[in-house]
Design a protein around this motif. Structure first.
Motif, PDB file in Angstrom:
ATOM      1  N   SER A  64      -1.358   0.905   5.113  1.00 60.25           N
ATOM      2  CA  SER A  64      -0.475   0.570   3.978  1.00 60.25           C
ATOM      3  C   SER A  64       0.853  -0.026   4.414  1.00 60.25           C
ATOM      4  CB  SER A  64      -0.241   1.790   3.088  1.00 60.25           C
ATOM      5  OG  SER A  64       0.203   2.855   3.845  1.00 60.25           O
ATOM      6  N   GLY A  65       1.282   0.273   5.641  1.00 59.52           N
ATOM      7  CA  GLY A  65       2.550  -0.305   6.077  1.00 59.52           C
ATOM      8  C   GLY A  65       2.299  -1.422   7.061  1.00 59.52           C
ATOM      9  N   SER A  66       3.334  -1.848   7.688  1.00 60.52           N
ATOM     10  CA  SER A  66       3.194  -2.867   8.717  1.00 60.52           C
ATOM     11  C   SER A  66       3.339  -2.178  10.079  1.00 60.52           C
ATOM     12  CB  SER A  66       4.258  -3.949   8.500  1.00 60.52           C
ATOM     13  OG  SER A  66       4.150  -4.926   9.495  1.00 60.52           O
ATOM     14  N   LEU A  84       4.264   1.592   9.846  1.00 57.20           N
ATOM     15  CA  LEU A  84       5.689   1.779   9.576  1.00 57.20           C
ATOM     16  C   LEU A  84       5.942   2.546   8.292  1.00 57.20           C
ATOM     17  CD1 LEU A  84       7.213  -1.671  10.647  1.00 57.20           C
ATOM     18  CD2 LEU A  84       7.148   0.463  11.919  1.00 57.20           C
ATOM     19  N   SER A  85       4.904   2.861   7.549  1.00 60.58           N
ATOM     20  CA  SER A  85       5.142   3.688   6.359  1.00 60.58           C
ATOM     21  C   SER A  85       4.973   5.159   6.697  1.00 60.58           C
ATOM     22  CB  SER A  85       4.199   3.286   5.224  1.00 60.58           C
ATOM     23  OG  SER A  85       2.872   3.625   5.544  1.00 60.58           O
ATOM     24  N   GLN A 329       5.061 -13.995  16.127  1.00 59.34           N
ATOM     25  CA  GLN A 329       5.517 -13.450  14.852  1.00 59.34           C
ATOM     26  C   GLN A 329       5.424 -14.478  13.719  1.00 59.34           C
ATOM     27  OE1 GLN A 329       9.510 -12.028  13.284  1.00 59.34           O
ATOM     28  NE2 GLN A 329       9.328 -10.734  15.081  1.00 59.34           N
ATOM     29  N   ASN A 330       5.331 -15.722  14.075  1.00 56.75           N
ATOM     30  CA  ASN A 330       5.257 -16.806  13.091  1.00 56.75           C
ATOM     31  C   ASN A 330       3.833 -16.987  12.561  1.00 56.75           C
ATOM     32  OD1 ASN A 330       6.234 -18.850  11.492  1.00 56.75           O
ATOM     33  ND2 ASN A 330       6.165 -20.399  13.094  1.00 56.75           N
ATOM     34  N   LYS A 331       3.148 -15.851  12.348  1.00 61.00           N
ATOM     35  CA  LYS A 331       1.831 -15.802  11.700  1.00 61.00           C
ATOM     36  C   LYS A 331       0.723 -16.483  12.515  1.00 61.00           C
ATOM     37  CE  LYS A 331       3.755 -16.139   7.013  1.00 61.00           C
ATOM     38  NZ  LYS A 331       3.617 -16.806   5.733  1.00 61.00           N
ATOM     39  N   ARG A 351       2.933 -12.069   9.228  1.00 60.86           N
ATOM     40  CA  ARG A 351       3.436 -12.066  10.602  1.00 60.86           C
ATOM     41  C   ARG A 351       2.563 -11.207  11.496  1.00 60.86           C
ATOM     42  NH1 ARG A 351       7.720 -12.161   7.535  1.00 60.86           N
ATOM     43  NH2 ARG A 351       9.393 -13.605   8.039  1.00 60.86           N
ATOM     44  N   LYS A 353       2.485  -8.578  14.302  1.00 61.35           N
ATOM     45  CA  LYS A 353       3.525  -7.661  14.747  1.00 61.35           C
ATOM     46  C   LYS A 353       3.083  -6.758  15.894  1.00 61.35           C
ATOM     47  CE  LYS A 353       7.055  -7.775  11.608  1.00 61.35           C
ATOM     48  NZ  LYS A 353       7.150  -6.663  10.687  1.00 61.35           N
ATOM     49  N   ASP A 368       1.522  -8.208   9.410  1.00 59.83           N
ATOM     50  CA  ASP A 368       2.590  -7.761   8.534  1.00 59.83           C
ATOM     51  C   ASP A 368       2.082  -7.075   7.290  1.00 59.83           C
ATOM     52  OD1 ASP A 368       5.585  -9.631   7.633  1.00 59.83           O
ATOM     53  OD2 ASP A 368       5.262  -7.636   8.487  1.00 59.83           O
ATOM     54  N   ASP A 369       0.925  -7.487   6.870  1.00 54.28           N
ATOM     55  CA  ASP A 369       0.357  -7.021   5.617  1.00 54.28           C
ATOM     56  C   ASP A 369      -0.369  -5.698   5.785  1.00 54.28           C
ATOM     57  OD1 ASP A 369      -1.846  -9.934   5.914  1.00 54.28           O
ATOM     58  OD2 ASP A 369      -1.342  -8.340   7.320  1.00 54.28           O
TER      59      ASP A 369
ATOM     60  N   ILE B  83      11.677 -14.160  12.363  1.00 55.88           N
ATOM     61  CA  ILE B  83      11.571 -15.573  11.988  1.00 55.88           C
ATOM     62  C   ILE B  83      11.326 -15.685  10.492  1.00 55.88           C
ATOM     63  CG2 ILE B  83       9.085 -15.709  12.507  1.00 55.88           C
ATOM     64  CD1 ILE B  83       9.686 -18.569  13.615  1.00 55.88           C
ATOM     65  N   THR B  85       9.527 -17.353   7.689  1.00 60.65           N
ATOM     66  CA  THR B  85       8.258 -18.089   7.761  1.00 60.65           C
ATOM     67  C   THR B  85       8.057 -19.059   6.593  1.00 60.65           C
ATOM     68  OG1 THR B  85       7.173 -16.224   6.684  1.00 60.65           O
ATOM     69  CG2 THR B  85       7.061 -16.319   9.086  1.00 60.65           C
ATOM     70  N   ASN B 154      11.669  -7.731   4.334  1.00 63.94           N
ATOM     71  CA  ASN B 154      10.456  -7.518   5.118  1.00 63.94           C
ATOM     72  C   ASN B 154      10.413  -6.096   5.654  1.00 63.94           C
ATOM     73  OD1 ASN B 154       9.099  -7.780   8.122  1.00 63.94           O
ATOM     74  ND2 ASN B 154       8.068  -9.005   6.602  1.00 63.94           N
ATOM     75  N   SER B 157       9.571  -3.683   2.845  1.00 61.41           N
ATOM     76  CA  SER B 157       8.156  -3.819   2.501  1.00 61.41           C
ATOM     77  C   SER B 157       7.289  -3.208   3.587  1.00 61.41           C
ATOM     78  CB  SER B 157       7.870  -5.304   2.300  1.00 61.41           C
ATOM     79  OG  SER B 157       6.507  -5.546   2.333  1.00 61.41           O
ATOM     80  N   SER B 158       7.655  -3.443   4.828  1.00 56.28           N
ATOM     81  CA  SER B 158       6.856  -2.906   5.946  1.00 56.28           C
ATOM     82  C   SER B 158       6.886  -1.388   5.976  1.00 56.28           C
ATOM     83  CB  SER B 158       7.396  -3.418   7.283  1.00 56.28           C
ATOM     84  OG  SER B 158       7.314  -4.809   7.344  1.00 56.28           O
ATOM     85  N   HIS B 159       8.005  -0.811   5.637  1.00 57.23           N
ATOM     86  CA  HIS B 159       8.152   0.634   5.673  1.00 57.23           C
ATOM     87  C   HIS B 159       7.827   1.271   4.332  1.00 57.23           C
ATOM     88  CE1 HIS B 159      10.617  -0.461   9.205  1.00 57.23           C
ATOM     89  NE2 HIS B 159      10.256   0.719   9.659  1.00 57.23           N
ATOM     90  N   ARG B 160       7.525   0.436   3.367  1.00 60.65           N
ATOM     91  CA  ARG B 160       7.207   0.933   2.012  1.00 60.65           C
ATOM     92  C   ARG B 160       8.331   1.806   1.464  1.00 60.65           C
ATOM     93  NH1 ARG B 160       4.258  -2.723   2.561  1.00 60.65           N
ATOM     94  NH2 ARG B 160       1.982  -2.719   2.529  1.00 60.65           N
ATOM     95  N   VAL B 161       9.534   1.307   1.563  1.00 56.94           N
ATOM     96  CA  VAL B 161      10.664   2.014   0.946  1.00 56.94           C
ATOM     97  C   VAL B 161      11.297   1.107  -0.109  1.00 56.94           C
ATOM     98  CG1 VAL B 161      11.169   3.436   2.957  1.00 56.94           C
ATOM     99  CG2 VAL B 161      12.349   1.268   2.684  1.00 56.94           C
TER     100      VAL B 161
END
Lengths: 380, 942
Positions: A64-66, A84-85, A329-331, A351, A353, A368-369, B83, B85, B154, B157-161
């Motif tokens: 769910s996180g990145s 990261l969540s 990182q640029n996808k 991205r 990561k 990233d997703d 970066i 994007t 970002n 969103s990445s940390h879902r906060v």
């Protein structure tokens, strides 16, 4: 309508709870230590194989996180990854099903390790100034221990036998046994933003004030402290009696730490966060934040070639005998031959990561997703 | 809540999508007009990471800006370890005047705004201000915002906060300054004044300076302190860990490893250590000079002495309007009285606005005053005869958009100035007042400013960034020979020179330079061969001198900043005791070719083309509600606009069916397009509404109506202050009243025309000065069934008589008149008009309203600190009022009204909370209510 809403609410509540990770084995139970590094034959990012650049799409895992610059690990047929969540996931290596998840409020920024049936991972707690190291039994599905550290944990664990080392961002190095008992700790008197590297029972650490610190893994005494540059934020490459270190000003050093002599110094020009990678031919590969991947001669530090990705490279490349895989990182993921020519560029929706992992012939790349893409890689 | 929402959707959606001049003619908008004077021919330049939008002849500057942007991108991706994007849209305007016309952001853009990053579409919008160095700075500043905000988003969103952890504004702006530019004299000017005068002491004072320019520089200074005390890398760590803490103080404590009290104490010490020692060698203006003005903002002084009297003319803002003032001086150059107003700005089109922050005034020896204002699309120079006290001439040129820095020749025949043209070139011009001949003296991308004639008018001294060599691109003084057109260096410094003044009494050249941190006055020194050799410090001012003029051989009037106030001071010109610090020798080291800026030149047609509209979604919201009375409702609203904000589409759809069979019939849809690209704005749309309604103008009953149709609306602004509006609405209406089971069908055509005037300025809760009025005529007719047929007339006049800086007497008189078949009613009552009376309870086809209200400040600041909570309010204002009015259909009812007092608080600049108490009056003002009414509501003052 009321009943419908109530059921909907209950369903949502149910979904939001964690599903414990419990692994039951049929057959031989593996007891060895499992870490991210252990899948790279101790050399971190060099794999002594030749592979085909045509990858076969395998499984896409969803979290769910990145991700930060952590990575995925494997234990028997189980894959583990944090995000990261604050969640840690257990996936099957043969399907995209999520077998278990442990949820925490915070983020997991370093790869978990498995020691003696325990999943050990670190959570940087949300709205708290401490981080917590959790010991979780994957056989019983229970938490065994929690250790709070008032610091940030972003440097990978290092593992030696059944013990592991924690290196906090403020430079506190601690050795824990497999039960979580502290064996020793050492203040490095500097901040550290890079992973510790274990070689021959010693830990090699580059600090933010430009020092190389060598510490005995057994007793925790400082063997050497050598000033090499102004500032480091990447881990060293250690090979025999020398290290290669890259500083934040784009300088690269090859240093004989026994003889305390500089072999050579090279200048790439841009900030480097990724650790350098060496191969059997004594070539050094370095990715930097300007988007360049540079190959240096290991003998004299001469720049052999530079590949410009136009992106931003903050993870080390995976170097095979015939191909280099560089996440951007640029996808993108760049496939480059050993002469610095582009073989293929794979684009992604988000991205890239995570540090790439190559385990049992499968390449794992995290985006990233919250998606972890895996590919079957065929040998040549 | 559901009922309110339902009512809102039903009632106000029409307000949004079908212009209110028709069906809801009573609520309307005054407001000034943002005019698109020019039809820009937009083009696009695509670089590796940017889509650059520019227009007409601005191509070369766009290519230079592209180079700045790409370099900054490469630098920031490493600095942020991140970066961006998506392709970043950069929109360039060639002057601030054109920038003020942008549709990328609603509302007016003040002169102090140098650019912005607009979050909705990720656009960066930047005006060129005449100098490549400042262009580069603004591009870099805005790109720091782009990287900061996208990285933070970002991270969340990445940390879902949630976004609740977003950093405070001072940090965001401070970071943008810190990472885009070096510390400069502008920052030093602000911080020196703020710290030494107790305006800003430490982090806790950030609240005090929130939203001001001090905040930007205080933020930048704090980050400089962080870098020095804790390490430069800590700044990035603040961004990387921002997701983790709800409070920014907690984040700082965590990243710096220190508690907030310590951090603050160290920062306070850092500031004091920096600035307090300045008192050793520097003197505040108020101690070293005679203060000539006490109030407001005062700039661009020009001195006139006709032998009988002495005056300083200047541009100032004393009451909210930038205007031209005169300060009379006695024989000792002391003020005789308070400054008097000569020409009021910002109330009529010809003096749309004065330029406070740019030098824009000069006085000739013949008593002609030249001053510059924005008038319509361009700047104009107005020539005012001091003796005749009237305007004698005006100058403007379509090719010169922005003008500043005028100076007269000694005989008053020629006026030199700098101007920015369509290419963005900021050059020197000369205008002959007698022959009207305009000469262009320079024509290049180097920036020119502060041109001054020498005493015999054979040469012009000016400041330019054309400096070559080791001090490349710094602002130095040059001499322009009017005979040979040769340009020669006069100074050569690694610092910037800001303003020039020739002492007409001694023919010496003086200037301000930030050589040792802030702008002080220096004198140009020549060697025995009349070659410039160095400069001598003349003043030891503690805070910046913005501008200055000679009023005598050894006396100057300065416009200087102190205690965050720009006032005039009279100074003696004394040479500071000669020392190593007060004399600087020039070492000219000019080699090679004049510098050239880097450019990115794109030739491929794929990457350089005319702009075609690029639409993206602005806003989308959907909602489903359910309740036991009305059942379930749902709908969605979305808006699209093109990248330049010129063209918008709005789509509304919702359904109000109460049973399944009604679903198809009860779809409510409205689609509108509004175009504001040209001076004439237009809009059109179609709609279909169906369902139960509650229209308070008719009765308190519900009725059922199905209506569909379309509208066309046109608005033409005559000036910023006046416009004409016109619309046509065609509606097919099928109405049923529940209680009477009556059905009314009509095909309605409504034509409306109105004239609107507004030059008011606002205080915290409503207008304080100026006037507003509206005249509306409309005619509504049922062309098919003849069920409806009435005309409408509205006249609404409001005037605000300023009594003091913060108080005013507000006056309103309005007449609303509908007459004919099924004429709609107007309504009044409540906090917005007839206070004390029940809201909207007074109704009639005809209505008049009148109010007199005294508006005054009540409590400036009110702050309560409790153990568990802190609460504060500012700008609580008071009002004392008398209201009167009446509403009727056929026969006049009695006149009613109220008298009372009230309190208003501006809440977050979004709305005003109002509380009134008083007595109602009825029966033609003969019966006064027993007891008192009290009423609480929201809404701006009329």
């Amino acid at each position: 309508m009321k009943n419908y809403l109530l059921h909907l609410l209950l369903f949502i509540l149910f979904l939001s709870c964690g599903k414990p990770i419990i692994i039951k084995f049929n057959g031989e139970r593996k007891e060895e230590v499992v870490t991210y590094s252990s899948f790279l034959d101790g050399k971190r990012f060099f794999i002594d194989k030749s592979i085909s650049p045509d990858f076969e799409d395998w499984i896409v895992y969803e979290t769910s996180g990145s991700f930060s610059n952590s990575s995925i690990i494997k234990y028997d047929k189980a894959l583990f990854s944090g995000d990261l969540s604050g969640n840690i996931y257990y996936f099957s290596d043969s399907s995209d099903s999520r077998r278990g998840v442990l949820k925490h409020k915070g983020s997991i920024e370093i790869s978990p390790v498995i020691i003696k049936g325990q999943l050990i991972f670190a959570v940087n707690e949300f709205n708290q100034k401490y981080s917590t190291i959790y010991f979780y039994s994957i056989g019983t599905g229970k938490y065994l221990k929690e250790i709070k550290l008032y610091d940030n944990l972003q440097n990978e664990f290092a593992v030696l036998d059944d013990s592991f080392f924690v290196l906090t961002q403020n430079g506190l190095l601690i050795k824990y046994g497999s039960s979580g008992k502290k064996e020793w700790q050492l203040e490095l008197d500097a901040e550290v933003y890079s992973d510790p590297i274990i070689n021959d029972g010693k830990l090699f650490i580059l600090t933010s004030d430009g020092f190389l610190k060598i510490i005995s893994g057994g007793k925790g005494n400082l063997i050497k402290s050598l000033k090499l540059s102004e500032s480091f934020e990447s881990a060293p490459y250690v090979c025999k009696s020398y290290i290669v270190a890259c500083d934040t000003y784009g300088n690269v050093f090859k240093y004989d730490y026994n003889g305390e002599q500089l072999h050579w110094e090279s200048h790439i020009g841009s900030k480097i966060l990724a650790e350098p990678v060496g191969n059997n031919s004594r070539e050094i590969f370095i990715a930097d934040l300007s988007g360049k991947l540079t190959k240096l001669s290991g003998d004299d530090g001469r720049i052999v070639w530079q590949y410009n990705s136009s992106g931003i490279l903050n993870t080390a490349p995976l170097v095979f005998n015939n191909l280099i895989i560089q996440t951007d990182q640029n996808k993108k993921v760049h496939l480059i031959d050993l002469n610095g020519n582009s073989v293929k560029i794979i684009s992604f929706p988000g991205r890239i990561k995570m540090k790439p992992a190559f385990i049992d012939g499968v390449l794992f790349i995290g985006g990233d997703d919250g998606l972890i893409y895996s590919y079957k890689v065929n040998p040549l | 809540m559901v009922l309110l929402l339902h009512s809102f959707l039903k009632k106000y959606v029409l307000l949004i999508f079908v212009l209110p001049t028709v069906l809801n003619a009573q609520f309307y908008f005054f407001g000034r007009n943002k005019i698109q004077y020019e039809d820009f021919e937009w083009k696009v330049l695509k670089t590796e990471h940017f889509d650059i939008y520019y227009y007409n002849d601005f191509e070369e500057m766009a290519e230079i800006g592209a180079s700045y942007a790409e370099k900054a991108f490469e630098e920031y991706k490493q600095k942020f370890n991140y970066i961006v994007t998506y392709r970043i849209p950069l929109i360039f305007y060639n002057t601030h005047l054109h920038f003020q016309q942008t549709n990328t952001r609603p509302g007016f853009i003040p002169e102090g705004v140098g650019g912005f990053f607009e979050f909705l579409k990720g656009r960066v919008v930047i005006p060129f201000l005449g100098s490549l160095k400042s262009f580069e700075h603004v591009i870099r500043h805005e790109l720091v915002h782009v990287f900061t905000i996208t990285k933070l988003m970002n991270s969340y969103s990445s940390h879902r906060v949630a976004m609740e952890t977003y950093p405070p504004l001072w940090f965001i702006e401070g970071l943008a300054e810190y990472w885009s530019t070096q510390w400069d004299s502008q920052g030093e000017m602000v911080m020196r004044d703020a710290v030494l005068n107790g305006i800003y002491n430490n982090l806790y004072d950030m609240q005090k300076v929130h939203g001001t320019f001090i905040m930007y520089k205080a933020g930048q200074k704090f980050l400089e302190f962080v870098s020095e005390e804790y390490g430069e890398n800590k700044i990035l760590h603040l961004l990387d860990n921002d997701w983790r803490f709800k409070k920014f103080n907690d984040l700082m404590e965590f990243v710096f490893g220190d508690n907030i009290e310590n951090i603050n104490s160290k920062f306070e010490y850092f500031l004091k250590k920096n600035y307090y020692p300045l008192y050793l060698d520097h003197v505040p203006h108020k101690l070293n000079s005679i203060k000539l003005t006490e109030f407001g903002f005062n700039f661009s002084p020009g001195f006139y002495d006709d032998g009988k009297s002495r005056s300083v003319y200047f541009i100032g803002n004393h009451d909210g309007y930038s205007s031209l003032y005169r300060l009379a001086l006695d024989s000792t150059f002391n003020p005789i009285d308070e400054p008097e107003l000569v020409i009021r700005g910002e109330k009529e089109a010809i003096y749309e606005s004065f330029h406070l922050l740019k030098p824009s005034l000069a006085v000739s020896s013949k008593g002609i005053l030249a001053f510059i204002t924005k008038s319509g699309a361009n700047d104009k120079i107005h020539f005012y005869s001091i003796e005749q006290q009237e305007l004698v001439k005006r100058f403007s040129n379509e090719e010169i958009i922005s003008i500043q820095d005028p100076d007269f020749s000694s005989d008053g025949t020629l006026l030199i100035f700098t101007g920015i043209d369509w290419k963005g070139y900021n050059d020197l011009y000369s205008y002959n007042l007698h022959t009207n001949e305009l000469s262009r003296l320079t024509n290049d991308y180097y920036s020119e400013s502060s041109p001054r004639f020498n005493n015999d008018d054979s040469k012009i001294y000016f400041i330019s960034d054309r400096t070559e060599g080791i001090y490349k691109q710094t602002n130095n003084i040059f001499e322009f020979d009017l005979t040979t057109y040769q340009i020669k260096y006069q100074t050569y410094l690694d610092s910037d020179i800001k303003t020039l003044s020739v002492n007409k009494f001694t023919d010496e050249l003086f200037f301000t330079s930030d050589y040792d941190g802030i702008e002080k006055i220096w004198k140009l020194v020549f060697d025995k061969n009349e070659v410039p050799a160095g400069m001598l410090n003349i003043t030891s001012n503690l805070t910046t001198i913005f501008d200055f003029i000679f009023v005598d051989s050894d006396k100057i009037i300065t416009s200087a900043i102190e205690e965050f106030s720009f006032q005039f001071y009279l100074n003696e010109v004394n040479e500071i005791e000669d020392s190593a610090e007060t004399y600087v020798t020039f070492e000219f080291d000019i080699k090679g070719r004049p510098w050239e800026p880097d450019k990115i030149v794109i030739t491929s047609e794929k990457d350089r083309y005319e702009y075609g509209k690029e639409y993206t979604l602005d806003y989308a919201v959907s909602q489903v509600t359910t309740d036991p009375v009305f059942g379930t409702r749902g709908g969605a609203l979305l808006t699209l606009s093109d990248l330049l904000g010129d063209d918008r589409y709005l789509f509304l759809i919702y359904n109000t069916a109460e049973i399944k069979d009604e679903i198809l019939k009860n779809f409510n849809v409205a689609i509108s397009r509004v175009n504001t690209k040209f001076r004439t704005n237009y809009g059109y749309g179609v709609f279909h509404f169906n369902g139960r309604r509650y229209d308070i103008r008719e009765s308190e009953q519900y009725f059922y109506e199905r209506s569909f149709g379309g509208y066309l609306s046109v608005v033409y602004p005559f000036s910023q202050f006046q416009r004409i509006e016109s619309s046509v609405v065609v509606t097919n209406s099928d109405k049923e009243l529940f209680s009477d089971i009556l059905r009314r069908k009509a095909l309605l055509i409504t034509n409306t025309m109105s004239f609107v005037h507004d030059n008011s300025i606002w205080g915290p809760t409503g207008p304080l000065d100026g006037s507003r009025f509206k005249l509306l005529l409309a005619y509504t007719s049922d062309v098919k069934y003849s069920n409806v047929n009435y005309y409408s007339f509205i006249a609404d006049y409001r005037n605000y008589f300023r009594l003091s800086y913060r108080s005013a007497l507000a006056f309103r008189v309005s007449l609303f008149y509908n007459h004919g078949k099924e004429a709609r009613r107007y309504f009044a009552g409540g906090s917005w008009d007839l206070r004390g009376w029940r809201r909207f309870s007074i109704r009639g086809e005809k209505m008049w309203l009148s109010s007199i209200e005294y508006r005054f400040p009540l409590i400036d600041q009110f702050y309560m600190k409790l153990p568990f909570l802190s609460l504060g309010f500012a700008n609580i204002r008071g009002a004392a009022f008398v209201d009167a009015g009446s509403a009727w259909d056929e026969e006049y009812n009695d006149t009613i009204g109220s008298v009372g007092v009230g309190f208003r608080i501006n809440f977050l600049n979004a709305l005003t909370l109002r509380y009134d108490i008083g007595k109602k009056i009825k029966n033609n003002f003969s019966d006064i209510q027993e007891g008192m009414f009290s009423q609480f509501f929201f809404g701006w003052d009329f």
